[in-house]
Design a protein around this motif. Structure first.
Motif, PDB file in Angstrom:
ATOM      1  N   ILE A  87      -7.851  -8.261  -6.872  1.00  0.00           N
ATOM      2  CA  ILE A  87      -8.577  -7.038  -7.242  1.00  0.00           C
ATOM      3  C   ILE A  87      -9.531  -7.342  -8.405  1.00  0.00           C
ATOM      4  N   ALA A  88      -9.061  -8.120  -9.375  1.00  0.00           N
ATOM      5  CA  ALA A  88      -9.936  -8.484 -10.504  1.00  0.00           C
ATOM      6  C   ALA A  88     -11.120  -9.318 -10.010  1.00  0.00           C
ATOM      7  N   ALA A  89     -10.855 -10.235  -9.088  1.00  0.00           N
ATOM      8  CA  ALA A  89     -11.940 -11.078  -8.568  1.00  0.00           C
ATOM      9  C   ALA A  89     -12.966 -10.221  -7.828  1.00  0.00           C
ATOM     10  N   ALA A  90     -12.483  -9.299  -7.014  1.00  0.00           N
ATOM     11  CA  ALA A  90     -13.407  -8.426  -6.272  1.00  0.00           C
ATOM     12  C   ALA A  90     -14.270  -7.631  -7.251  1.00  0.00           C
ATOM     13  N   ARG A  91     -13.638  -7.089  -8.281  1.00  0.00           N
ATOM     14  CA  ARG A  91     -14.389  -6.280  -9.250  1.00  0.00           C
ATOM     15  C   ARG A  91     -15.411  -7.132 -10.009  1.00  0.00           C
ATOM     16  N   ALA A  92     -15.159  -8.427 -10.089  1.00  0.00           N
ATOM     17  CA  ALA A  92     -16.128  -9.332 -10.726  1.00  0.00           C
ATOM     18  C   ALA A  92     -17.171  -9.816  -9.716  1.00  0.00           C
ATOM     19  N   GLY A  93     -17.090  -9.309  -8.480  1.00  0.00           N
ATOM     20  CA  GLY A  93     -18.107  -9.643  -7.474  1.00  0.00           C
ATOM     21  C   GLY A  93     -17.873 -10.964  -6.769  1.00  0.00           C
ATOM     22  N   LYS A  94     -16.639 -11.466  -6.822  1.00  0.00           N
ATOM     23  CA  LYS A  94     -16.344 -12.759  -6.177  1.00  0.00           C
ATOM     24  C   LYS A  94     -15.698 -12.518  -4.812  1.00  0.00           C
ATOM     25  N   HIS A  95     -16.093 -13.309  -3.838  1.00  0.00           N
ATOM     26  CA  HIS A  95     -15.418 -13.285  -2.536  1.00  0.00           C
ATOM     27  C   HIS A  95     -14.019 -13.888  -2.686  1.00  0.00           C
ATOM     28  N   VAL A  96     -13.101 -13.438  -1.817  1.00  0.00           N
ATOM     29  CA  VAL A  96     -11.690 -13.799  -2.023  1.00  0.00           C
ATOM     30  C   VAL A  96     -11.076 -14.397  -0.753  1.00  0.00           C
ATOM     31  N   LEU A  97     -10.635 -15.626  -0.873  1.00  0.00           N
ATOM     32  CA  LEU A  97      -9.768 -16.223   0.147  1.00  0.00           C
ATOM     33  C   LEU A  97      -8.387 -16.305  -0.490  1.00  0.00           C
ATOM     34  N   CYS A  98      -7.438 -15.543   0.057  1.00  0.00           N
ATOM     35  CA  CYS A  98      -6.134 -15.413  -0.591  1.00  0.00           C
ATOM     36  C   CYS A  98      -5.025 -15.981   0.282  1.00  0.00           C
ATOM     37  N   GLU A  99      -4.067 -16.577  -0.382  1.00  0.00           N
ATOM     38  CA  GLU A  99      -2.903 -17.083   0.350  1.00  0.00           C
ATOM     39  C   GLU A  99      -2.028 -15.936   0.864  1.00  0.00           C
ATOM     40  N   LYS A 100      -1.232 -16.278   1.855  1.00  0.00           N
ATOM     41  CA  LYS A 100      -0.222 -15.367   2.380  1.00  0.00           C
ATOM     42  C   LYS A 100       1.042 -15.509   1.574  1.00  0.00           C
ATOM     43  N   PRO A 101       1.932 -14.580   1.558  1.00  0.00           N
ATOM     44  CA  PRO A 101       1.673 -13.192   1.911  1.00  0.00           C
ATOM     45  C   PRO A 101       0.661 -12.619   0.925  1.00  0.00           C
ATOM     46  N   LEU A 102      -0.209 -11.737   1.421  1.00  0.00           N
ATOM     47  CA  LEU A 102      -1.253 -11.205   0.541  1.00  0.00           C
ATOM     48  C   LEU A 102      -0.649 -10.605  -0.722  1.00  0.00           C
ATOM     49  N   ALA A 103       0.491  -9.941  -0.579  1.00  0.00           N
ATOM     50  CA  ALA A 103       1.107  -9.251  -1.715  1.00  0.00           C
ATOM     51  C   ALA A 103       2.580  -9.071  -1.392  1.00  0.00           C
ATOM     52  N   LEU A 104       3.278  -8.391  -2.268  1.00  0.00           N
ATOM     53  CA  LEU A 104       4.702  -8.125  -2.023  1.00  0.00           C
ATOM     54  C   LEU A 104       4.935  -6.739  -1.438  1.00  0.00           C
ATOM     55  N   SER A 105       3.909  -5.887  -1.474  1.00  0.00           N
ATOM     56  CA  SER A 105       4.057  -4.548  -0.892  1.00  0.00           C
ATOM     57  C   SER A 105       2.797  -4.210  -0.110  1.00  0.00           C
ATOM     58  N   LEU A 106       2.961  -3.306   0.845  1.00  0.00           N
ATOM     59  CA  LEU A 106       1.790  -2.901   1.634  1.00  0.00           C
ATOM     60  C   LEU A 106       0.797  -2.144   0.768  1.00  0.00           C
ATOM     61  N   GLY A 107       1.307  -1.371  -0.200  1.00  0.00           N
ATOM     62  CA  GLY A 107       0.407  -0.636  -1.096  1.00  0.00           C
ATOM     63  C   GLY A 107      -0.514  -1.595  -1.841  1.00  0.00           C
ATOM     64  N   ASP A 108       0.051  -2.681  -2.354  1.00  0.00           N
ATOM     65  CA  ASP A 108      -0.770  -3.656  -3.081  1.00  0.00           C
ATOM     66  C   ASP A 108      -1.761  -4.350  -2.140  1.00  0.00           C
ATOM     67  N   ALA A 109      -1.298  -4.702  -0.947  1.00  0.00           N
ATOM     68  CA  ALA A 109      -2.188  -5.396  -0.007  1.00  0.00           C
ATOM     69  C   ALA A 109      -3.343  -4.487   0.399  1.00  0.00           C
ATOM     70  N   LEU A 110      -3.054  -3.216   0.630  1.00  0.00           N
ATOM     71  CA  LEU A 110      -4.128  -2.266   0.978  1.00  0.00           C
ATOM     72  C   LEU A 110      -5.090  -2.102  -0.193  1.00  0.00           C
ATOM     73  N   ALA A 111      -4.551  -2.084  -1.413  1.00  0.00           N
ATOM     74  CA  ALA A 111      -5.420  -1.945  -2.590  1.00  0.00           C
ATOM     75  C   ALA A 111      -6.358  -3.152  -2.720  1.00  0.00           C
ATOM     76  N   MET A 112      -5.867  -4.332  -2.372  1.00  0.00           N
ATOM     77  CA  MET A 112      -6.723  -5.530  -2.408  1.00  0.00           C
ATOM     78  C   MET A 112      -7.883  -5.378  -1.429  1.00  0.00           C
ATOM     79  N   ALA A 113      -7.543  -4.961  -0.224  1.00  0.00           N
ATOM     80  CA  ALA A 113      -8.578  -4.837   0.811  1.00  0.00           C
ATOM     81  C   ALA A 113      -9.600  -3.774   0.423  1.00  0.00           C
ATOM     82  N   ARG A 114      -9.105  -2.683  -0.157  1.00  0.00           N
ATOM     83  CA  ARG A 114     -10.045  -1.607  -0.548  1.00  0.00           C
ATOM     84  C   ARG A 114     -10.934  -2.064  -1.694  1.00  0.00           C
ATOM     85  N   ALA A 115     -10.368  -2.788  -2.641  1.00  0.00           N
ATOM     86  CA  ALA A 115     -11.181  -3.272  -3.768  1.00  0.00           C
ATOM     87  C   ALA A 115     -12.270  -4.214  -3.267  1.00  0.00           C
ATOM     88  N   CYS A 116     -11.939  -5.051  -2.313  1.00  0.00           N
ATOM     89  CA  CYS A 116     -12.941  -5.987  -1.779  1.00  0.00           C
ATOM     90  C   CYS A 116     -14.021  -5.222  -1.014  1.00  0.00           C
TER      91      CYS A 116
END
Ligand code: NDP
Length: 340
Positions: A87-116
């Protein structure tokens, strides 16, 4: 975004996977380079940078994200850190290639996708197996009707966690350890890719045999039902030195057997069995991570999607979390349908 010649990558995490595969995979692409690395330890950042000839070493996320030479980040820290870092990287305008699992919860994973999405940057999940020539061939065969209607799948992914990786995966529940978030999540993504279908229900049992501690599992067997009716059996472990690995898809007119295909290496073979007998299907192997990074770089230029998108990572996580819950409860768990 700068020209191809100047696309810089920042590594978030001085990890084994970055050292073993990803720096090389990024540098294999025309015009891409790894220009910065960030670790929570300045000493580890410096030694990683020196070893891999990376020009900048940081011990803070803010410093790496403030570097104007960094256009994209590869996140391979332990799993509990991915969401906030992405989320911090997205807000700084950086593209994100992230390792799996994206997060530990679906809420966090959805927040990542929305931030990007809000930042207009690409988010991809590093599910490497869909980049394997073997799995791409299996998908092509299934789509072409080579086995008729797919009915069953069996995934053999019980491996032995090598001593150098016997750390947080085995004793840090808060870091997202355990075999389900480590390996089952890859199986789910691979099956979704091969079948073109979504898992809808999960049952499972897990084991804590001798490696894992703190309530984590080092082995699991689960069954998923997909929305096209396929039943898939998944066997995942950190503890099995001699099991071998592979995948089978059985249809009403044939079967596909992938041997040695659940690997980080470009290896393995594909066999097709039907009324004509058994045929070895030729595949042209290529580096899985190199191909995945190539698709990501093409997506940055507006050419197609990453091999595994953010939504793919969210859906594989949803199914893995459902397997974990099914193991805990001893009950069937429905897998939520997720969209962005
Ligand atoms: P590592 O244990 O090698 O690295 C994870 C973190 O551990 C690093 O970011 C680093 O933190 C810290 N670390 C590394 N070395 C040390 C050390 N000597 N002492 C203390 N801490 C250390 O993990 P992996 O590379 O195996 O996995 C990283 C991520 O990649 C995970 O999310 C995992 O699920 C994923 N993964 C994906 C694979 C795939 O094929 N897609 C394959 C393997 C892993 P810091 O950055 O702060 O230095």
């Amino acid at each position: 975004m700068s020209s191809d010649k100047q696309t810089g990558w920042g590594l978030i995490g001085a990890s084994t996977i970055a050292r073993q595969y990803m720096v090389e995979a990024i540098r294999a692409q025309a015009g891409q380079d790894v220009v910065a690395v960030m670790s929570s330890s300045s000493e580890r950042a410096r030694s990683f940078a020196a070893e891999l000839q990376i020009r900048s070493a940081y011990d803070s996320l803010d410093a790496l994200l403030a570097d104007p030479a960094v256009h994209a980040v590869y996140i391979s820290t332990t799993n509990e850190l991915h969401a906030a870092q992405a989320i911090a990287a997205a807000r700084a305008g950086k593209h994100v290639l992230c390792e799996k699992p994206l997060a530990l919860s679906l809420g966090d994973a959805l927040a990542m996708a929305r931030a990007c999405r809000e930042a207009g940057v690409v988010l991809a999940t590093n599910h490497h197996l869909r980049n394997a020539a073997t799995h791409r061939k299996i998908r092509e065969l299934i789509a072409a009707g080579a086995i008729g209607r797919p009915l069953f799948a069996r995934v053999f992914h019980a491996v032995y966690l090598p001593p150098h990786l016997q750390g947080w995966r085995l004793d840090k529940p808060q870091a997202g350890g355990g075999v389900i978030l480590d390996i089952t999540v890859h199986d789910v993504d691979t099956l979704r890719f091969l079948l073109g279908a979504e898992p809808v229900e999960a049952v499972g049992m897990s084991q804590s045999a001798f490696m894992a501690k703190q309530g984590l599992e080092d082995g699991a067997m689960s069954v998923l039902r997909f929305d096209n009716g396929v039943l898939a059996q998944l066997h995942d472990a950190f503890t099995s030195k001699y099991a071998g690995h592979g995948i089978e898809i059985h249809g009403d007119a044939g079967s596909i057997v992938g041997r040695n295909v659940m690997s980080q290496q470009p290896i393995g073979e594909v066999l097709l069995r039907n009324e004509s007998g058994e045929t070895a299907v030729p595949v042209q192997h290529e580096g899985l991570y190199v191909r995945g990074v190539a698709a990501f770089c093409a997506a940055l230029k507006g050419q197609g999607e990453p091999a595994a998108t953010g939504l793919d990572g969210i859906r594989s996580l949803a199914a893995a979390l459902a397997v974990a819950e099914a193991c805990r409860l001893g009950a069937l768990v429905r897998i939520p349908e997720l969209e962005l």
